[in-house]
Design a protein around this motif. Structure first.
Motif, mmCIF file in Angstrom:
data_model
loop_
_atom_site.group_PDB
_atom_site.id
_atom_site.type_symbol
_atom_site.label_atom_id
_atom_site.label_comp_id
_atom_site.label_asym_id
_atom_site.label_seq_id
_atom_site.Cartn_x
_atom_site.Cartn_y
_atom_site.Cartn_z
ATOM 1 N N LEU A 1 8.649 -2.713 5.290
ATOM 2 C CA LEU A 1 7.592 -1.760 4.936
ATOM 3 C C LEU A 1 7.826 -0.396 5.583
ATOM 4 O O LEU A 1 7.582 0.638 4.970
ATOM 5 N N LEU A 2 8.333 -0.399 6.807
ATOM 6 C CA LEU A 2 8.638 0.864 7.480
ATOM 7 C C LEU A 2 9.774 1.596 6.762
ATOM 8 O O LEU A 2 9.691 2.807 6.523
ATOM 9 N N ASP A 3 10.821 0.850 6.383
ATOM 10 C CA ASP A 3 11.936 1.461 5.648
ATOM 11 C C ASP A 3 11.478 2.029 4.304
ATOM 12 O O ASP A 3 11.892 3.115 3.908
ATOM 13 N N ILE A 4 10.648 1.290 3.606
ATOM 14 C CA ILE A 4 10.145 1.761 2.311
ATOM 15 C C ILE A 4 9.342 3.042 2.500
ATOM 16 O O ILE A 4 9.532 4.026 1.783
ATOM 17 N N TYR A 5 8.460 3.048 3.493
ATOM 18 C CA TYR A 5 7.634 4.230 3.728
ATOM 19 C C TYR A 5 8.509 5.436 4.090
ATOM 20 O O TYR A 5 8.332 6.526 3.550
ATOM 21 N N GLU A 6 9.451 5.241 5.009
ATOM 22 C CA GLU A 6 10.306 6.355 5.441
ATOM 23 C C GLU A 6 11.143 6.903 4.291
ATOM 24 O O GLU A 6 11.295 8.114 4.146
ATOM 25 N N TYR A 7 11.675 6.011 3.453
ATOM 26 C CA TYR A 7 12.462 6.459 2.309
ATOM 27 C C TYR A 7 11.591 7.234 1.328
ATOM 28 O O TYR A 7 11.967 8.305 0.859
ATOM 29 N N GLU A 8 10.430 6.673 1.014
ATOM 30 C CA GLU A 8 9.524 7.333 0.071
ATOM 31 C C GLU A 8 9.073 8.694 0.605
ATOM 32 O O GLU A 8 8.994 9.659 -0.145
ATOM 33 N N GLU A 9 8.784 8.758 1.902
ATOM 34 C CA GLU A 9 8.338 10.022 2.493
ATOM 35 C C GLU A 9 9.450 11.066 2.448
ATOM 36 O O GLU A 9 9.217 12.225 2.091
ATOM 37 N N ALA A 10 10.683 10.674 2.787
ATOM 38 C CA ALA A 10 11.801 11.609 2.785
ATOM 39 C C ALA A 10 12.146 12.063 1.371
ATOM 40 O O ALA A 10 12.539 13.208 1.152
ATOM 41 N N THR A 11 11.976 11.188 0.408
ATOM 42 C CA THR A 11 12.354 11.493 -0.964
ATOM 43 C C THR A 11 11.243 12.185 -1.745
ATOM 44 O O THR A 11 11.492 13.150 -2.461
ATOM 45 N N PHE A 12 10.021 11.705 -1.599
ATOM 46 C CA PHE A 12 8.931 12.178 -2.451
ATOM 47 C C PHE A 12 7.796 12.878 -1.712
ATOM 48 O O PHE A 12 6.887 13.396 -2.333
ATOM 49 N N GLY A 13 7.808 12.837 -0.393
ATOM 50 C CA GLY A 13 6.747 13.458 0.386
ATOM 51 C C GLY A 13 5.714 12.445 0.848
ATOM 52 O O GLY A 13 5.635 11.324 0.350
ATOM 53 N N LYS B 1 2.387 12.262 0.635
ATOM 54 C CA LYS B 1 1.308 11.823 -0.259
ATOM 55 C C LYS B 1 1.755 10.675 -1.165
ATOM 56 O O LYS B 1 1.057 9.677 -1.309
ATOM 57 N N LEU B 2 2.927 10.801 -1.760
ATOM 58 C CA LEU B 2 3.428 9.730 -2.628
ATOM 59 C C LEU B 2 3.901 8.533 -1.822
ATOM 60 O O LEU B 2 3.834 7.399 -2.294
ATOM 61 N N ALA B 3 4.368 8.752 -0.612
ATOM 62 C CA ALA B 3 4.814 7.643 0.229
ATOM 63 C C ALA B 3 3.657 6.711 0.553
ATOM 64 O O ALA B 3 3.838 5.501 0.685
ATOM 65 N N GLU B 4 2.478 7.247 0.665
ATOM 66 C CA GLU B 4 1.313 6.418 0.963
ATOM 67 C C GLU B 4 0.939 5.536 -0.223
ATOM 68 O O GLU B 4 0.169 4.592 -0.083
ATOM 69 N N GLY B 5 1.528 5.799 -1.366
ATOM 70 C CA GLY B 5 1.308 4.976 -2.546
ATOM 71 C C GLY B 5 1.973 3.614 -2.448
ATOM 72 O O GLY B 5 1.756 2.747 -3.280
ATOM 73 N N PHE B 6 2.786 3.405 -1.416
ATOM 74 C CA PHE B 6 3.448 2.109 -1.271
ATOM 75 C C PHE B 6 2.455 1.007 -0.921
ATOM 76 O O PHE B 6 2.808 -0.167 -0.887
ATOM 77 N N THR B 7 1.205 1.372 -0.750
ATOM 78 C CA THR B 7 0.166 0.356 -0.527
ATOM 79 C C THR B 7 0.000 -0.530 -1.759
ATOM 80 O O THR B 7 -0.643 -1.567 -1.685
ATOM 81 N N GLU B 8 0.621 -0.149 -2.861
ATOM 82 C CA GLU B 8 0.644 -0.984 -4.064
ATOM 83 C C GLU B 8 1.212 -2.366 -3.718
ATOM 84 O O GLU B 8 0.817 -3.378 -4.302
#
Length: 110
Positions: free
Chosen positions: A19-31, A33-40
């Motif tokens: 979950l940490l890796d997913i969040y960090e990747y999403e944040e670095a790639t998409f910012g 706000k969109l990284a917090e969407g990983f709560t899906e």
């Protein structure tokens, strides 16, 4: 046939690494706000209590009892194991990961 409701638990690697890796990747790639969407991912896990049999057997971890199942969320493959009284969410992998890495999931203890 009534489906038995089972408790959903997550493994330590899922909680602390994946979950940490997913969040960090999403944040670095998409910012952020969109990284917090990983709560899906967590919203999908809530449904596992009763819908754990709806997803296919994991083709990388085939067994006679079909205890290893997977769900695809976006680019991620989430692997879980069905036990007698619980559902164990083991790992979340990006779709580009090697099947050899995925096969190590069998060794995870919860």
């Amino acid at each position: 046939m009534e489906i038995t409701k089972k408790k959903v638990i997550t493994s330590t690697p899922f909680d602390t690494i994946d979950l940490l890796d997913i969040y960090e990747y999403e944040e670095a790639t998409f910012g952020q706000k969109l990284a917090e969407g990983f709560t899906e991912i967590y919203q999908s896990l809530d449904k596992f209590e009763t819908q754990y049999l709806l997803h296919p057997e994991c083709r990388h971890l085939e067994t006679k009892t079909k205890i290893y199942r997977n769900i695809i969320l976006g680019s991620y493959l989430i692997i879980y194991r069905i036990r007698a009284n619980k559902i164990e969410v083991l790992r979340a992998f990006h779709g580009s990961r090697s099947p050899k890495i995925i096969k190590q999931v069998r060794k995870i203890k919860t």
